[in-house]
Scaffold this active site. Structure first.
Site, short mmCIF file in Angstrom:
data_model
loop_
_atom_site.label_atom_id
_atom_site.label_comp_id
_atom_site.label_asym_id
_atom_site.label_seq_id
_atom_site.Cartn_x
_atom_site.Cartn_y
_atom_site.Cartn_z
N GLU A 176 4.80 -5.97 0.71
CA GLU A 176 4.29 -6.26 -0.63
C GLU A 176 4.14 -4.98 -1.46
O GLU A 176 3.02 -4.54 -1.75
CB GLU A 176 2.93 -6.97 -0.53
N PRO A 177 5.23 -4.36 -1.89
CA PRO A 177 5.09 -3.19 -2.76
C PRO A 177 4.71 -3.59 -4.18
O PRO A 177 5.27 -4.53 -4.74
CB PRO A 177 6.51 -2.59 -2.73
N GLY A 178 3.76 -2.92 -4.74
CA GLY A 178 3.39 -3.12 -6.14
C GLY A 178 3.41 -1.80 -6.87
O GLY A 178 4.26 -1.53 -7.70
N ARG A 179 2.45 -0.93 -6.50
CA ARG A 179 2.37 0.39 -7.09
C ARG A 179 3.69 1.15 -6.97
O ARG A 179 4.11 1.84 -7.90
CB ARG A 179 1.27 1.18 -6.37
N TYR A 192 -12.13 5.97 -7.91
CA TYR A 192 -11.59 6.44 -6.63
C TYR A 192 -11.46 7.96 -6.55
O TYR A 192 -10.91 8.46 -5.56
CB TYR A 192 -10.18 5.89 -6.40
N GLY A 217 0.79 -1.22 0.00
CA GLY A 217 0.00 0.00 0.00
C GLY A 217 0.82 1.26 0.00
O GLY A 217 0.26 2.36 0.20
N CYS A 252 -18.93 7.19 -23.43
CA CYS A 252 -20.27 7.76 -23.26
C CYS A 252 -20.60 7.87 -21.77
O CYS A 252 -21.55 7.25 -21.28
CB CYS A 252 -21.29 6.89 -24.00
N GLU A 253 -19.81 8.63 -21.05
CA GLU A 253 -19.98 8.83 -19.61
C GLU A 253 -19.53 10.24 -19.26
O GLU A 253 -18.42 10.64 -19.63
CB GLU A 253 -19.13 7.85 -18.80
N ARG A 277 -9.36 4.49 -12.54
CA ARG A 277 -9.13 4.99 -11.19
C ARG A 277 -9.73 6.38 -10.93
O ARG A 277 -10.30 6.60 -9.85
CB ARG A 277 -7.64 4.99 -10.85
#
Length: 467
Positions: free
Chosen positions: A319-322, A367, A277, A394-395, A363
């Site tokens: 657990e680094p990902g981003r 978010y 995170g 179309c949003e 995202r």
């Protein structure tokens, strides 16, 4: 009144022309180095380039939109975590972005790998990744996914429910397998992040609660099962976190639980995974900690907690990902239209429409995530103007960058580069409006290597069984 569109709400009630942190830049051409990969710069022609490849060349060869991934930057960030957390297990969180090539890079940099689905597990195994160095997550792992993990010899299965424990035991009895497991706990820490990515408070789907004794029940169940070896606890408090205060609380509560388990059973469990995170800089308002800073803080926290509970320090993991893949990648789009819109305060905003959108980066819509962007194919002497980069879907909520200053002469045909696109962009991409997903192309030493090719309409129609 919130205006409605046939495909969803625009959420237009709260008028705010720009966030307070957004400042008009002195030079709209300047790149904030904190947001981009290490090799990204503007060349003498004013074109943004990465690892020696101008984005104009990449688009000419491979089309638009696309993701450009700096391989050397990815590897450097992986090594930075491995070095800073020497003596710990560092798991790359594959959910951020995973391909077979990325799995090989992770193996070559001597990291472990965290997966959370059968698809991610299969990707890793077909890349030749050592299953002993894989941990598999998931709050609802299927029998097939568990069987695949057990058959492959995955090193850690992070159990998330009593139902899952029963499934694992049955599979082990039927196939003469043995499971190495960790119990995922919810330590009651609510990270300061969006509610959808905060994962350690009580009222959510992941893990066993520490406070109501669910976690201890699961631990005892796993420990005394003849089908399992209980290795320890796993905790994850959320995503895009910029300080270690939440980790301090999580460590205190999980290590207290380990001490209580040791007192009850006489067994000191050897491992504790604090999850990931760790945040990155998406805008100049973000100030993430470096791996060295994270390491110093987490080492201090865990050492103090072990001392307080008079217990040996367990083998620790993160657990680094981003934090590894996020800054390594930029998204590149082509401008289709530029539309000035009058705002309620009398000012104006340019709506810059590009050839991507929420299908390749959900995202911002999901978010309210903030991003930055720069004109990528040239320098501009025009003054910066408040802009919003929007997609072609179309949003009304199809927004890629809510607020950014771009040159006033931004026009159709220009390229826009968005940094920090490596995590959860292509990984969460969809085919909304029957839109093919962009390619992911790695760049190293002036060479382009396709990791994921561009989808085609034929790819999409191949799944349509109608005539």
């Amino acid at each position: 009144m919130t205006h409605m569109h046939v495909a969803g709400a625009i959420h237009a009630d709260a008028f705010q022309p720009s966030p307070q942190w957004l400042k008009r830049p002195d030079d709209a051409n300047a790149l904030d180095k904190r947001l981009w990969s290490h090799t990204t710069k503007r060349n003498s022609d004013g074109v943004i380039e990465v690892a020696g490849i101008p984005v104009t060349d990449a688009v000419e060869q491979l089309g638009s939109p696309l993701y450009l991934m700096d391989e050397a930057d990815f590897r450097r960030r992986a090594r930075d975590f491995a070095t800073a957390f020497a003596g710990w297990d560092v798991y790359y969180a594959g959910k951020a972005f995973l391909t077979r090539t990325v799995a090989r890079w992770i193996a070559e940099e001597r990291l472990s790998l965290d997966v959370c689905s059968g698809g991610e597990l299969t990707t890793a195994l077909r890349a030749g990744f050592d299953p002993v160095k894989i941990g598999i997550h998931g709050n609802n792992k299927s029998v097939t996914e568990l069987a695949d993990a057990l058959k492959a010899g995955v090193g850690h299965i992070i159990v998330d429910s009593l139902d899952e424990i029963e499934r694992i035991e049955q599979l082990c009895r039927d196939n003469d397998w043995h499971a190495r497991v960790m119990v995922r706990v919810t330590p009651g820490v609510e990270a300061h992040t969006h509610q959808y990515i905060a994962t350690a408070h009580e009222d959510q789907k992941f893990g066993f609660s520490i406070t109501n004794n669910q976690a201890m029940v699961a631990m005892v169940r796993c420990h005394y099962s003849p089908s399992m070896t209980l290795l320890g606890l796993h905790s994850h408090i959320g995503s895009q976190i910029f300080d270690t205060g939440g980790f301090e609380v999580a460590a205190r509560r999980t290590m207290k639980l380990l001490a209580q388990f040791a007192e009850a059973t006489g067994v000191q469990l050897p491992e504790l995974n604090l999850g990931g995170g760790f945040g990155i800089a998406y805008t100049n308002a973000d100030n993430p900690l470096t791996p060295d800073e994270l390491s110093r803080n987490l080492r201090d926290i865990t050492t103090l907690e072990a001392r307080a509970h008079q217990m040996p320090l367990p083998r620790l993991a993160i657990e680094p990902g981003r934090a590894i893949v996020g800054p390594s990648t930029m998204a590149v789009y082509t401008v289709g239209t530029v539309k000035p819109v009058d705002l309620e305060d009398g000012s104006q905003r340019n709506y810059v429409s590009v050839d991507g959108g929420m299908s390749d980066n959900i995202r911002p819509a999901l978010y309210a995530a903030q991003y930055s962007a720069n004109l990528a194919n040239r320098n501009s002497a025009a003054p910066p103007v408040l802009s919003r980069i929007v997609g072609k879907h179309c949003e009304g909520g199809d927004i890629l960058v809510h607020d950014v200053f771009l040159p006033a002469d931004t026009r159709p045909g220009d390229l826009i580069a968005v940094p920090g696109a490596g995590a959860y962009s292509r990984a969460m991409a969809s085919n909304y409006n029957h839109t093919p997903r962009p390619p992911v192309v790695a760049v190293r030493d002036g060479e382009l290597t396709t990791l994921l090719r561009r989808e085609t309409l034929d790819d999409l129609l191949a799944l349509d069984v109608g005539e």
